[in-house]
Design a protein around this motif. Sequence first.
Motif, PDB file in Angstrom:
ATOM      1  N   ASP A 151       6.963   4.546   2.441  1.00  0.00           N
ATOM      2  CA  ASP A 151       7.195   4.290   1.015  1.00  0.00           C
ATOM      3  C   ASP A 151       7.949   2.973   0.822  1.00  0.00           C
ATOM      4  O   ASP A 151       8.664   2.498   1.716  1.00  0.00           O
ATOM      5  N   LYS A 172       0.852  -1.185   0.000  1.00  0.00           N
ATOM      6  CA  LYS A 172       0.000   0.000   0.000  1.00  0.00           C
ATOM      7  C   LYS A 172       0.891   1.238   0.000  1.00  0.00           C
ATOM      8  O   LYS A 172       2.057   1.188   0.370  1.00  0.00           O
ATOM      9  N   GLY A 173       0.347   2.347  -0.387  1.00  0.00           N
ATOM     10  CA  GLY A 173       1.117   3.575  -0.372  1.00  0.00           C
ATOM     11  C   GLY A 173       1.975   3.711  -1.611  1.00  0.00           C
ATOM     12  O   GLY A 173       1.789   3.031  -2.628  1.00  0.00           O
ATOM     13  N   ARG A 174       2.955   4.607  -1.551  1.00  0.00           N
ATOM     14  CA  ARG A 174       3.783   4.874  -2.722  1.00  0.00           C
ATOM     15  C   ARG A 174       4.751   3.724  -2.975  1.00  0.00           C
ATOM     16  O   ARG A 174       5.448   3.266  -2.061  1.00  0.00           O
ATOM     17  N   VAL A 175       4.783   3.245  -4.215  1.00  0.00           N
ATOM     18  CA  VAL A 175       5.705   2.190  -4.636  1.00  0.00           C
ATOM     19  C   VAL A 175       6.542   2.738  -5.784  1.00  0.00           C
ATOM     20  O   VAL A 175       6.006   3.238  -6.776  1.00  0.00           O
ATOM     21  N   LEU A 176       7.849   2.650  -5.632  1.00  0.00           N
ATOM     22  CA  LEU A 176       8.772   3.154  -6.636  1.00  0.00           C
ATOM     23  C   LEU A 176       9.660   2.000  -7.099  1.00  0.00           C
ATOM     24  O   LEU A 176      10.264   1.300  -6.273  1.00  0.00           O
ATOM     25  N   CYS A 197       3.513   0.702 -12.744  1.00  0.00           N
ATOM     26  CA  CYS A 197       4.205   1.208 -11.555  1.00  0.00           C
ATOM     27  C   CYS A 197       4.976   2.475 -11.909  1.00  0.00           C
ATOM     28  O   CYS A 197       5.364   2.684 -13.060  1.00  0.00           O
ATOM     29  N   GLU A 198       5.215   3.276 -10.899  1.00  0.00           N
ATOM     30  CA  GLU A 198       6.092   4.433 -11.051  1.00  0.00           C
ATOM     31  C   GLU A 198       7.540   3.962 -10.951  1.00  0.00           C
ATOM     32  O   GLU A 198       7.867   3.096 -10.141  1.00  0.00           O
ATOM     33  N   LEU A 230      11.811  10.400   0.324  1.00  0.00           N
ATOM     34  CA  LEU A 230      10.945   9.272   0.669  1.00  0.00           C
ATOM     35  C   LEU A 230      10.825   9.155   2.182  1.00  0.00           C
ATOM     36  O   LEU A 230      11.706   9.584   2.934  1.00  0.00           O
TER      37      LEU A 230
END
Length: 414
Positions: free
Chosen positions: A110, A35-39, A61-62, A106
Motif C-alpha cells: 500500500d 499501483k495497488g491501494r493509494v490512500l 483518490c481515496e 495497511l
Amino acid sequence: MIPDPAAFLRQLFDRAVEVADPMRSLAGFLPEKPKGRVLVIGAGKASARMAEAVEAAWGPCEGLVITRYGYGRPCRGIEIVEAAHPVPDAAGAAATARMLALLQGLDEGDFVLALISGGASALLCAPAEGLTLAEKQQVNAALLASGAPISAMNTLRKHLSRVKGGQLAAAAWPARMLALMISDVPGDDPAFIGSGPTVGDATTPQDAAAVLDRWQVPVPEAARAALARSGVVAPDDMRLSRTENVIYAAPAQSLAAAADLARASCEVRLLGDRLEGEAREVAAGQAAMALALAAGLQPGDRPILLLSGGELTVTRSGDGVGGPNAEFCLALALALRGHPQVHALACDTDGVDGAAEVAGALAGPATLATPGAAEALARNDAHGFFARAGTQVVTGPTLTNVNDFRAILIQPPA
C-alpha cells in the motif's frame, strides 16, 4: 519614486502567495500514481488545496484531509473535513480518529500520500492518554498567548499528542509513505511543520516540560502528567524507514518571487526568511534601519525595499484583538512617527493573522492620523486599530501557508 506604495506592496504580497499555491507547484513533486491501494491523508490550512492538486494530477483518490473552517476545496474522492484552528475542536478530534483508523491494517504493497502544511498542529488533534480535548484546548490557548516561538510550541504539542512527532507515519507501517510539505516554520525543519506527524523526533518529555517553565505556560496538571506517557517516535525507529518527507514549497521561494517582481522598480534588500522574535521588538529594529536608509536617500535615487519572512510572536498582556503581523505594523508606525518616505505591509500568507480573519495591515505616513495607536499597542489591539484606520489587508482563505511576509518601502525625498 513609486506613485502608489500601498498598491505596490500589496502586489508583492499577492505574488508571494501566488507562488506558493499548491495548484501551481505540487504536481511536479508527485510520482506516477502507484499501483495497488493509494490512500491520501493530510492536515493543514493548505491541505485541501493540496488534495485538489493531487486529484488534478492523479484523478479521484481515496482519503481524508483536515483543513481549517472556510479552507475546504472540492475533491472527487478525497473527503475534506473542516475543523477549528488555532485552538482544536471536536470536529478535528473526530476526523483525526477516523484518519488513524484508515491507516490500520495497511501492508507493504500500500502507498500513503501525506499532505502536511502549517495549521496541522491544531487540526490533527488526538490528545495524549489521560488528556481531554478541553484540557488540550486550554494548553493550545495558553501557548498562543505565551510568546513562545513556533519550535517551542510544537515541541510541547508533540509530547501531548498521539499523532504528532512521527506517530502518524508509524501508524501506517508497513505501508510506504511520501509526505509532501509546505513549510511555515523558520529554518524549514520538517520536524516542526505541523508538529512533524510524519517525522521522527529527538526531543524528550523533559524538553517539553522546559517549554512550560521557560515561557510560564499555565496548563492543567493532567498535561504535565501526560508528558511522562509521551509516544513520540525516534528518528531511527523502524516504523519510519519507509517514509520519505519532502518540503516542496517554502518561504524563501515566495520572498524570492516578490523580490524579482520588485527589482524593476527599486533596490531590494532581503533580510532573511527565518526571522523570529517579539513582533514589536523586530519592528523597532526594522524601523531604525528604514530611518537610517531614508536619511541617506537623495531626490532621484531608486527606492529601497526591505523584505523579510519568518514567524514573529506576541506575548499577550492586553485584551485586544491582534496578531503578530498587525502588531509589527503598529509598532513600526509608532517608531517611524509618520515619516513621509516609509510605507510598510506585514501579512500572514495563509490569510489569518493570529486568530482574526485578517491577513495583516498596511502602515504609512498617515497611519498615526488615526488616534489611539499607542493605547492599541498596549492592549494588543492592532487589528482593532487598523480596522479604524481602514488599512487592514483582508484576503479570505489563501489556501496556502508559507508564513509571514513583511515589506518596507523607503522612498527618496520628493
